[in-house]
Design an enzyme around this catalytic site. Structure first.
Site, PDB file in Angstrom:
ATOM      1  N   HIS A 135       0.851  -1.192   0.000  1.00  0.00           N
ATOM      2  CA  HIS A 135       0.000   0.000   0.000  1.00  0.00           C
ATOM      3  C   HIS A 135       0.882   1.235   0.000  1.00  0.00           C
ATOM      4  O   HIS A 135       1.947   1.252   0.621  1.00  0.00           O
ATOM      5  CB  HIS A 135      -0.898  -0.004   1.239  1.00  0.00           C
ATOM      6  CG  HIS A 135      -2.065   0.918   1.131  1.00  0.00           C
ATOM      7  ND1 HIS A 135      -1.974   2.258   1.427  1.00  0.00           N
ATOM      8  CD2 HIS A 135      -3.332   0.696   0.728  1.00  0.00           C
ATOM      9  CE1 HIS A 135      -3.158   2.811   1.227  1.00  0.00           C
ATOM     10  NE2 HIS A 135      -4.002   1.901   0.792  1.00  0.00           N
ATOM     11  N   ASP A 191      -7.888  -5.068   0.251  1.00  0.00           N
ATOM     12  CA  ASP A 191      -8.389  -5.903  -0.849  1.00  0.00           C
ATOM     13  C   ASP A 191      -8.092  -7.381  -0.654  1.00  0.00           C
ATOM     14  O   ASP A 191      -8.713  -8.223  -1.282  1.00  0.00           O
ATOM     15  CB  ASP A 191      -7.770  -5.439  -2.173  1.00  0.00           C
ATOM     16  CG  ASP A 191      -8.249  -4.062  -2.544  1.00  0.00           C
ATOM     17  OD1 ASP A 191      -9.448  -3.805  -2.391  1.00  0.00           O
ATOM     18  OD2 ASP A 191      -7.420  -3.231  -2.972  1.00  0.00           O
TER      19      ASP A 191
HETATM   20  C1  LIG Z   1      -0.480  -0.987  -3.968  1.00  0.00           C
HETATM   21  C2  LIG Z   1       0.823  -0.734  -4.696  1.00  0.00           C
HETATM   22  C3  LIG Z   1       0.519  -0.230  -6.100  1.00  0.00           C
HETATM   23  C4  LIG Z   1       1.616   0.331  -3.910  1.00  0.00           C
HETATM   24  O1  LIG Z   1       2.799   0.497  -4.530  1.00  0.00           O
HETATM   25  P1  LIG Z   1       3.862   1.667  -4.313  1.00  0.00           P
HETATM   26  O2  LIG Z   1       3.711   2.294  -2.998  1.00  0.00           O
HETATM   27  O3  LIG Z   1       3.819   2.540  -5.498  1.00  0.00           O
HETATM   28  O4  LIG Z   1       5.210   0.822  -4.252  1.00  0.00           O
HETATM   29  P2  LIG Z   1       6.020   0.276  -5.494  1.00  0.00           P
HETATM   30  O5  LIG Z   1       5.105  -0.235  -6.557  1.00  0.00           O
HETATM   31  O6  LIG Z   1       7.011   1.322  -5.865  1.00  0.00           O
HETATM   32  O7  LIG Z   1       6.780  -0.967  -4.822  1.00  0.00           O
HETATM   33  C5  LIG Z   1       7.861  -0.827  -3.881  1.00  0.00           C
HETATM   34  C6  LIG Z   1       8.604  -2.151  -3.785  1.00  0.00           C
HETATM   35  O8  LIG Z   1       7.749  -3.127  -3.189  1.00  0.00           O
HETATM   36  C7  LIG Z   1       7.522  -4.218  -4.063  1.00  0.00           C
HETATM   37  N1  LIG Z   1       6.108  -4.591  -3.977  1.00  0.00           N
HETATM   38  C8  LIG Z   1       5.078  -3.729  -3.795  1.00  0.00           C
HETATM   39  N2  LIG Z   1       3.923  -4.410  -3.742  1.00  0.00           N
HETATM   40  C9  LIG Z   1       4.261  -5.712  -3.872  1.00  0.00           C
HETATM   41  C10 LIG Z   1       3.483  -6.875  -3.910  1.00  0.00           C
HETATM   42  N3  LIG Z   1       2.145  -6.841  -3.799  1.00  0.00           N
HETATM   43  N4  LIG Z   1       4.107  -8.055  -4.067  1.00  0.00           N
HETATM   44  C11 LIG Z   1       5.459  -8.101  -4.188  1.00  0.00           C
HETATM   45  N5  LIG Z   1       6.227  -7.017  -4.164  1.00  0.00           N
HETATM   46  C12 LIG Z   1       5.635  -5.834  -4.014  1.00  0.00           C
HETATM   47  C13 LIG Z   1       7.857  -3.694  -5.449  1.00  0.00           C
HETATM   48  O9  LIG Z   1       8.226  -4.752  -6.302  1.00  0.00           O
HETATM   49  C14 LIG Z   1       8.994  -2.756  -5.130  1.00  0.00           C
HETATM   50  O10 LIG Z   1      10.155  -3.542  -4.901  1.00  0.00           O
HETATM   51  P3  LIG Z   1      11.626  -2.978  -5.302  1.00  0.00           P
HETATM   52  O11 LIG Z   1      11.811  -1.743  -4.455  1.00  0.00           O
HETATM   53  O12 LIG Z   1      12.518  -4.096  -4.937  1.00  0.00           O
HETATM   54  O13 LIG Z   1      11.530  -2.681  -6.760  1.00  0.00           O
HETATM   55  C15 LIG Z   1       1.638  -2.052  -4.776  1.00  0.00           C
HETATM   56  O14 LIG Z   1       1.948  -2.493  -3.485  1.00  0.00           O
HETATM   57  C16 LIG Z   1       0.936  -3.145  -5.561  1.00  0.00           C
HETATM   58  O15 LIG Z   1       1.010  -3.175  -6.806  1.00  0.00           O
HETATM   59  N6  LIG Z   1       0.213  -4.083  -4.869  1.00  0.00           N
HETATM   60  C17 LIG Z   1      -0.494  -5.134  -5.516  1.00  0.00           C
HETATM   61  C18 LIG Z   1      -1.848  -4.639  -6.001  1.00  0.00           C
HETATM   62  C19 LIG Z   1      -2.790  -4.281  -4.883  1.00  0.00           C
HETATM   63  O16 LIG Z   1      -2.995  -5.049  -3.952  1.00  0.00           O
HETATM   64  N7  LIG Z   1      -3.421  -3.089  -4.974  1.00  0.00           N
HETATM   65  C20 LIG Z   1      -4.400  -2.628  -4.017  1.00  0.00           C
HETATM   66  C21 LIG Z   1      -3.915  -1.467  -3.237  1.00  0.00           C
HETATM   67  S1  LIG Z   1      -5.088  -0.990  -1.998  1.00  0.00           S
END
Ligand SMILES: CC(C)(COP(=O)(O)OP(=O)(O)OC[C@H]1O[C@@H](n2cnc3c(N)ncnc32)[C@H](O)[C@@H]1OP(=O)(O)O)[C@@H](O)C(=O)NCCC(=O)NCCS
Length: 372
Positions: free
Chosen positions: A254, A308
């Site tokens: 998140h 979620d």
């Molecule tokens: C929610 C989300 C978009 C937030 O992302 P964010 O704050 O922008 O963080 P980032 O996408 O930059 O990810 C940061 C790091 O965590 C990792 N990461 C984040 N979510 C992850 C997940 N669900 N599974 C595995 N790794 C994850 C990324 O690969 C990244 O790793 P790195 O630094 O080694 O490259 C992301 O966690 C995600 O895509 N989750 C899955 C989808 C989901 O559940 N969405 C609902 C949100 S309420």
């Protein structure tokens, strides 16, 4: 000028509605902990709290309950639209269009904003349920004003009164999704509201933003993942393969929470109970194992289950098909959207950010004949 992609870490207003402590995993509506509200409150009371800033007394609660129950019917032309729209339509498109149609009828209505907010909130479950019944070639079930908001939603969907557990689980699920500070759909509502457009148009923008898989779609992806895994003994191998190939675990991570999302903590307990009642406990066991192993591996990076993760499992157990999950989310988030619209309009400022121009300047216009 500094470019902030995705407006990350930019505040666009002050608010007294919702506070999130992403490090401690706490969420407060109007200062009340989500843990207390989920345990002791209900949809109607918490909606009052979010809209009006205080818990209602018994008369105020009774009035709101009555108003929410009274407004559930849809105008005939909206019912006709739902009956005639293609059965394979995306339910979020149906919801968006139906709210838009309600806005046309209500354009000249001089009611206060909160009254319109109540009206839209009240009608959303009817729109969704009518569409679900119609696409299955079943008769629509008229709303029952003796039932609570959550109970009536399930009743119109399935045609039978929900059990006590179903009612509680539905009510808590809606309460947990009601507001979450400045997310993409709430911001979309505010962009439209800030032009002094009407509340229906603003809400339509919110529904449109919530439709996107990066916002309202992760719950069905999480459920799909549990179904794909199938058995709790397959979890470890599945997670390892996913992570080694650079994929994400759906329902984890998140932007704000760097620990366990409090809403997931609450939903987990209800997911356990409702899956048992519905014969879906094997899916819960898979989810629990993904939670355990995923948190062990990803927790080091502050990545834990978000709302979620268990929400899809809960909605599915309550009888919603996965393509309906974003509409259930919208049926609750409408309270937060409209509360933020009302709060923003008290001190309105047109939302008009900037873009940093990277193109050319001073190009010479050439007539079409000379462009070959
Ligand atoms: C929610 C989300 C978009 C937030 O992302 P964010 O704050 O922008 O963080 P980032 O996408 O930059 O990810 C940061 C790091 O965590 C990792 N990461 C984040 N979510 C992850 C997940 N669900 N599974 C595995 N790794 C994850 C990324 O690969 C990244 O790793 P790195 O630094 O080694 O490259 C992301 O966690 C995600 O895509 N989750 C899955 C989808 C989901 O559940 N969405 C609902 C949100 S309420």
């Amino acid at each position: 000028m500094e470019l902030k992609k995705g407006l990350e870490d930019i505040a666009i207003k002050e608010t007294e509605i919702t506070y999130i402590d992403g490090n401690l995993g706490r969420l407060y509506y109007r200062g009340y902990s989500i843990f207390d509200l989920a345990e002791f409150s209900n949809f109607e009371e918490t909606a009052y709290l979010i809209w009006f800033g205080k818990l209602p007394n018994s008369r105020e609660l009774k009035d709101l309950k009555e108003k929410l129950a009274e407004e559930r019917n849809l105008p005939e032309y909206v019912v006709q639209f739902i009956k005639n729209v293609r059965k394979d339509a995306n339910p979020m498109d149906v919801l968006r269009t139906a709210i838009s149609m309600l806005g046309i009828e209500d354009e000249s209505n001089k009611e206060e904003l909160w009254e319109k907010a109540v009206k839209i909130t009240s009608k959303i479950p009817t729109i969704i349920s009518f569409f679900v019944r119609t696409r299955k070639n079943l008769d629509i079930i008229e709303p029952d004003s003796s039932l609570s908001h959550a109970e009536n939603f399930l009743y119109m969907l399935k045609g039978e009164k929900p059990s006590n557990l179903e009612s509680k689980v539905m009510d808590v699920s809606l309460l947990l999704h009601m507001d979450h500070e400045m997310n993409a759909s709430t911001f979309a509502c505010l962009v439209v509201a800030s032009t002094l457009s009407d509340i229906y148009s603003s809400v339509v923008a919110g529904v449109s933003a919530l439709k996107g898989p990066l916002h309202g779609g992760a719950n069905s992806e999480a459920l799909k993942q549990f179904m794909e895994i199938g058995n709790k003994d397959n979890v470890e191998e599945y997670i390892m393969k996913k992570l080694e190939s650079g994929h994400r675990i759906m329902g984890f991570g998140h932007r704000i929470y760097k620990t366990y999302d409090p809403r997931a903590k609450i939903l987990k307990e209800y997911a356990k109970m409702i899956t048992k009642e519905k014969g879906l406990y094997n899916l819960y066991e898979v989810a629990e194992k993904v939670d355990e192993i995923g948190s062990r591996i990803l927790g080091k990076k502050g990545i834990y289950p978000n709302v979620d993760f268990y929400a899809g499992l809960v909605f599915y157990s309550l009888g919603f098909e996965p393509d309906l999950f974003p509409t259930v989310f919208a049926s609750s988030r409408i309270v937060g959207w409209t509360a933020h619209i009302m709060e923003y309009l008290k001190d309105n400022k047109l939302i008009r950010p900037k873009a940093i121009y990277k193109g050319e300047i001073g190009r010479k216009y050439i007539g079409i004949q000379e462009r070959e």
